[in-house]
Write an enzyme that holds these catalytic residues in place. Structure first.
Site, short mmCIF file in Angstrom:
data_model
loop_
_atom_site.label_atom_id
_atom_site.label_comp_id
_atom_site.label_asym_id
_atom_site.label_seq_id
_atom_site.Cartn_x
_atom_site.Cartn_y
_atom_site.Cartn_z
N ARG A 95 16.29 24.15 -60.47
CA ARG A 95 15.15 23.72 -60.11
C ARG A 95 14.93 25.01 -58.94
O ARG A 95 15.67 25.18 -58.04
CB ARG A 95 14.98 22.38 -59.15
N GLU A 107 5.18 25.48 -59.01
CA GLU A 107 4.85 25.52 -60.55
C GLU A 107 3.62 25.07 -60.66
O GLU A 107 3.30 24.03 -60.22
CB GLU A 107 6.04 24.99 -61.23
N HIS A 164 9.19 27.94 -66.90
CA HIS A 164 9.89 26.68 -66.90
C HIS A 164 9.84 26.24 -68.66
O HIS A 164 9.59 25.26 -68.81
CB HIS A 164 9.13 25.85 -66.28
N1 NAI Z 1 14.81 25.21 -66.48
C1 NAI Z 1 14.87 23.78 -67.32
O1 NAI Z 1 13.78 23.58 -68.08
C2 NAI Z 1 15.48 22.80 -67.05
C3 NAI Z 1 16.35 22.40 -65.87
N2 NAI Z 1 17.29 21.44 -65.81
C4 NAI Z 1 17.81 21.38 -64.69
O2 NAI Z 1 19.26 21.29 -64.61
C5 NAI Z 1 19.73 20.22 -64.22
C6 NAI Z 1 21.23 20.03 -64.30
O3 NAI Z 1 21.09 19.45 -65.61
P1 NAI Z 1 22.67 18.83 -66.26
O4 NAI Z 1 23.50 19.91 -66.38
O5 NAI Z 1 22.22 17.97 -67.47
O6 NAI Z 1 22.93 17.82 -64.95
P2 NAI Z 1 24.58 17.37 -64.80
O7 NAI Z 1 24.29 16.22 -63.98
O8 NAI Z 1 25.45 17.19 -65.87
O9 NAI Z 1 25.19 18.66 -64.13
C7 NAI Z 1 24.69 18.66 -62.59
C8 NAI Z 1 25.94 19.74 -61.99
O10 NAI Z 1 25.53 19.98 -60.57
C9 NAI Z 1 26.64 19.57 -59.67
N3 NAI Z 1 26.07 19.44 -58.42
C10 NAI Z 1 25.29 18.30 -58.02
N4 NAI Z 1 25.01 18.28 -56.51
C11 NAI Z 1 25.81 19.31 -56.07
C12 NAI Z 1 25.91 19.92 -54.83
N5 NAI Z 1 25.48 19.41 -53.75
N6 NAI Z 1 26.70 20.95 -54.63
C13 NAI Z 1 27.66 21.41 -55.82
N7 NAI Z 1 27.51 21.06 -57.15
C14 NAI Z 1 26.59 20.16 -57.32
C15 NAI Z 1 27.09 18.55 -60.20
O11 NAI Z 1 28.43 18.27 -59.89
C16 NAI Z 1 27.35 18.65 -61.88
O12 NAI Z 1 28.31 19.68 -62.15
C17 NAI Z 1 18.86 19.28 -63.98
O13 NAI Z 1 19.05 18.29 -63.07
C18 NAI Z 1 17.57 19.81 -63.95
O14 NAI Z 1 16.92 20.10 -62.58
C19 NAI Z 1 17.50 20.62 -66.83
C20 NAI Z 1 17.00 20.86 -68.18
C21 NAI Z 1 15.97 21.87 -68.20
O1 3PY Z 2 14.45 18.42 -68.23
C1 3PY Z 2 14.20 18.85 -67.35
O2 3PY Z 2 14.76 18.45 -66.27
C2 3PY Z 2 13.44 19.97 -67.24
O3 3PY Z 2 13.17 20.57 -66.36
C3 3PY Z 2 12.66 20.29 -68.39
O4 3PY Z 2 13.16 20.20 -69.70
#
Ligand code: NAI
Ligand code: 3PY
Length: 324
Positions: free
Chosen positions: A237, A266, A285
């Protein structure tokens, strides 16, 4: 009587039909202050909401006294006030897993395009600048066998590690809230503290959620610890990185380049300094934005809402404890 549901993002026809089969659905244009005011009665009756990219805060929840479930078409849920939902007994559903591989592909695309200057040199070709055999001013830097640092080793981080390690022979360093045994056993990933990650990696790839703890986790002080040749990739993010500090670091070459899919604001304002820097690849994004994956996310979100309003929160629920 079928429960009332508010849909605030358009859905493919077949998924809309599936939702209609279970609920009385009304589609509205987002959850802006104007649409919330216009549809106040509808929102007051709604037991479920489904959509994405709109803030759902305590003030909005106050206007939806009957709400039992919200289903976001995203994995990230930083738009929702989860504490307020917990207090009101509202479950929040999201779409992890279905998008993981696609987002990891996007991150790898950012790694490659920022290191090899793919966008910049392609633009130069289009502008007619390729007049003779190219010289060092067109060269990039290697990706293969460089150190990949993953900040946020969750689902997406793991899928990125697989690509980087097995595809590009990259050693993997990572930081997360806890050790990730699968990443360590499959990719020999080394857990390290944030400072070590910053100092050691050639690519800092951020796949963190936005929380109070991760807001501006990467600022001036952290950027100063990175190698001058390092590249920062952010697909978590935008506000995880202090954008003004990043712009300064890119301008004064504290770091080499950045590949960004997410921004503090954004859409990214057209006058953003980031867009003036040749060492920045900026994407709108698109992490999960393929036809297949966006369909899968919408399908999962529909199924999540159907399950949640039937009291089933076994899968894809952020706060299942509210029903226990
Ligand atoms: N650019 C895009 O289109 C997309 C962006 N995202 C972003 O990616 C993020 C992660 O998605 P997933 O991998 O599925 O989530 P997840 O929950 O599987 O992984 C998140 C990771 O971040 C770590 N984490 C959380 N808080 C932390 C902290 N304070 N210090 C260190 N590590 C920390 C967790 O330990 C975990 O390893 C989503 O929450 C979203 O914001 C997700 C999908 C699409
Ligand atoms: O799923 C999310 O969190 C996104 O940012 C868009 O896929």
């Amino acid at each position: 009587m079928k429960p009332e549901v508010v849909l605030y993002k358009s859905l493919p026809d077949d998924l809309r039909a599936r939702l209609d089969a279970h609920f009385t659905v009304t589609a509205i244009k987002g959850l802006t202050p104007e649409s919330v005011e216009e549809h106040a009665d509808l929102l007051a009756r709604a037991e479920g909401i489904i959509g994405s990219s709109c803030k759902v805060d305590d003030a909005l929840l106050e206007k939806m006294p009957k709400l039992r479930a919200a289903s976001t078409i995203s994995v990230g849920y930083d738009n929702f006030d989860v504490d307020a939902m917990n207090q009101r007994g509202i479950v929040l559903m999201h779409t992890p897993t279905v998008l993981t591989e696609t987002v990891a592909d996007t991150m790898m695309a950012l790694v490659l395009s920022s290191a090899r200057r793919v966008v910049e040199v392609a633009e130069r070709v289009k502008a007619g600048e390729w007049q003779r055999s190219i010289g060092p001013d067109w060269f990039g830097i290697d990706v293969h066998h460089k150190k990949m640092g993953i900040l946020g080793m969750g689902r997406i981080g793991l899928a990125l590690a697989q690509r980087a390690h097995h595809g590009f022979g990259m050693p993997i360093l990572y930081n997360a809230r806890k050790h990730h045994e699968e990443a360590e056993s499959r990719f020999n990933a080394q857990y390290c503290d944030l400072d070590t990650l910053l100092q050691e990696c050639d690519f800092l790839c951020i796949s963190l959620p936005l929380t109070e703890q991760t807001h501006h986790m990467i600022g001036r002080e952290q950027l100063a610890k990175m190698k001058p040749g390092a590249i920062l990739i952010n697909a978590g993010r935008g506000p995880v990185v202090d954008e003004q500090a990043l712009i300064a670091a890119l301008k004064d070459k504290t770091i080499h380049a950045a590949g960004l899919d997410v921004f503090e604001q954004e859409p990214l304002p057209a006058d953003s300094e980031l867009l003036k820097l040749p060492n920045v690849v900026a994407l709108p994004h698109i992490g999960s934005a393929t036809h297949e994956t966006r369909y899968g996310m919408a399908r999962d979100a529909v199924e999540n809402l159907i399950a949640a309003l039937a009291g089933n929160v076994e899968k894809n629920c952020v706060n299942p404890q509210v029903l226990r």
